[in-house]
Design an enzyme around this catalytic site. Structure first.
Site, short mmCIF file in Angstrom:
data_model
loop_
_atom_site.label_atom_id
_atom_site.label_comp_id
_atom_site.label_asym_id
_atom_site.label_seq_id
_atom_site.Cartn_x
_atom_site.Cartn_y
_atom_site.Cartn_z
CB SER A 227 6.87 10.20 6.30
OG SER A 227 6.94 10.67 4.98
CE1 TYR B 291 5.72 4.54 4.70
CE2 TYR B 291 5.41 6.62 3.52
CZ TYR B 291 6.13 5.84 4.40
OH TYR B 291 7.24 6.36 5.01
CE LYS C 173 6.02 5.65 8.19
NZ LYS C 173 6.82 4.89 9.16
#
Ligand code: NAD
Ligand code: UD1
Length: 331
Positions: A122, A147, A151
């Site tokens: 992302s 989150y 990643k």
């Protein structure tokens, strides 16, 4: 090619499955259905005329993963939890699902001799951009929530695996803001509860299921003061994965590649584009900034063009049109 899509029943995975099925690949969807449902299979069959294989399972189940990996050439790893706000309150769940889940998958790949992985990363890994557009060489490491950090951890784990196993190939595709839906309107983004992301929220306001949109901040240093993002049509993103398959087959080592359009649209521009596409008025109120938001980000997509022969072709009007086509078919 035999391609396993972890999380393949979800938003991006299901759109990617269409492109891969239409290109003639054998597609296996591996998903625990925690954020998707089995009706996707019928829809994929209606759209493509082919029914992908489906295995209901969790990526954290190593034995099931090993079984699913038999005869697989490439894994595209979409499975994960993705709600930023929720990740702040449930960090253990997020690290377990995303990071531990990836470790179990990698261990199963090692045991079954599968050495090709495409990973859903992302733009969040760039944190607050120092300069725009973002190239893959821009610094990472400032994600502000579990989150985003999951990643980053996974990207770093993949880099370590590639260093330790020279035959391994891992591509981290850094998505910017995927929106839109397949033009059939049969599949799209349909989050449970009240959407966190802009487009699903706007679509529900247009449909009348939510009364108005809150625009988070109009005092950013952007042309109209609202946040600017590099929105990308989910079918362009799906095409990017299909183009990454030959690259991951023919190269080894670790690489990160941006997938975005290379230009930003503001929240107000998106509202107006959606109004134009849908013919519906989108009432909105300007409110305070949302915590953790950045002013603007958009990418330099030239590495994807150079290495994968990919660039986005769909416009913001296409994105809004297809998102509305999906939303307006709902009851
Ligand atoms: P999604 O929630 O629609 O799809 C994820 C799928 O993974 C779901 O079908 C879910 O049931 C499944 N899943 C979750 N945990 C699992 C587990 N432990 N085992 C097996 N299946 C599991 O999300 P999406 O929007 O399609 O995103 C796909 C990937 O792309 C995610 O990794 C996400 O973090 C990443 N990503 C998404 C966006 C975005 O805006 N949608 C942006 C950047 C990156
Ligand atoms: C968010 C995540 C990011 C994730 C991405 C997936 C945060 C802080 N970041 O990005 O990690 O990879 O989703 O697409 O959540 N907006 C409104 N009103 C709304 C919703 C959004 O004004 O109701 C604005 C936001 O302030 C932002 C823009 O719309 O300026 C886009 O927001 P969103 O769709 O949530 O995506 P990101 O915040 O860019």
């Amino acid at each position: 090619m035999n391609i396993l899509l972890t999380g393949g029943m979800g938003f991006i995975g299901s759109h990617t499955a269409i492109v891969l099925l239409e290109a003639g690949h054998n597609v296996v969807l591996y998903d625990n259905l925690s954020n998707s449902d089995a009706s996707v299979l019928d829809r994929l069959e209606t759209i493509t005329g082919r029914r992908p294989s489906f295995i209901e399972g969790d990526i954290r189940d190593g034995i099931a993963m090993q079984k699913a990996l038999a005869n697989i050439d490439v894994v595209i790893h979409f499975a994960g939890l993705k709600a930023v706000g929720e990740s702040v309150h449930k960090p253990i769940e997020y690290y377990d699902n995303n990071v531990n889940g990836t470790l179990v998958l990698l261990d199963a790949m090692m045991k079954t001799g599968v050495r090709r992985l495409i990973f859903s990363s992302s733009s969040t890994v760039y944190g607050t951009p120092a300069t725009l557009p973002l190239t893959e060489d821009c610094p990472t490491g400032e994600a502000t929530n579990p989150y985003g950090r999951s990643k980053l951890h996974i990207e770093q784990i993949l880099a370590d695996v590639c260093r330790a196993e020279p035959s391994f190939s891992a591509i981290c595709l850094r998505y910017f803001n995927p929106i839109g839906a397949h033009p059939s309107g049969l599949i799209g983004e349909d989050p449970n509860g009240i959407p966190n992301n802009l487009l699903p929220y706007v679509a529900r306001v247009a449909h009348g299921t939510l009364p108005y949109l809150k625009v988070f901040g109009n005092d950013y240093p952007t042309p109209d003061g609202t946040g600017v993002r590099d929105f990308i049509h989910v079918m362009d993103l799906a095409d990017g994965h299909a183009k990454a398959v030959p690259y991951v087959m023919n190269n080894t080592g670790w690489i990160a590649i941006n997938l975005g359009c290379g230009r930003g649209y503001s929240v107000l521009e998106v509202i107006h584009a959606f109004e134009k596409s849908s013919g519906q008025k989108i009432p909105y109120q300007l409110v305070e900034r949302r915590e953790g938001d950045i002013a603007a980000n958009w990418c330099d997509p030239s590495k994807a063009q150079r290495l994968l022969g990919w660039s986005a072709t769909r416009t913001i009007d296409d994105m809004c049109h297809d998102a509305w086509n999906f939303e307006s078919r709902k009851e």
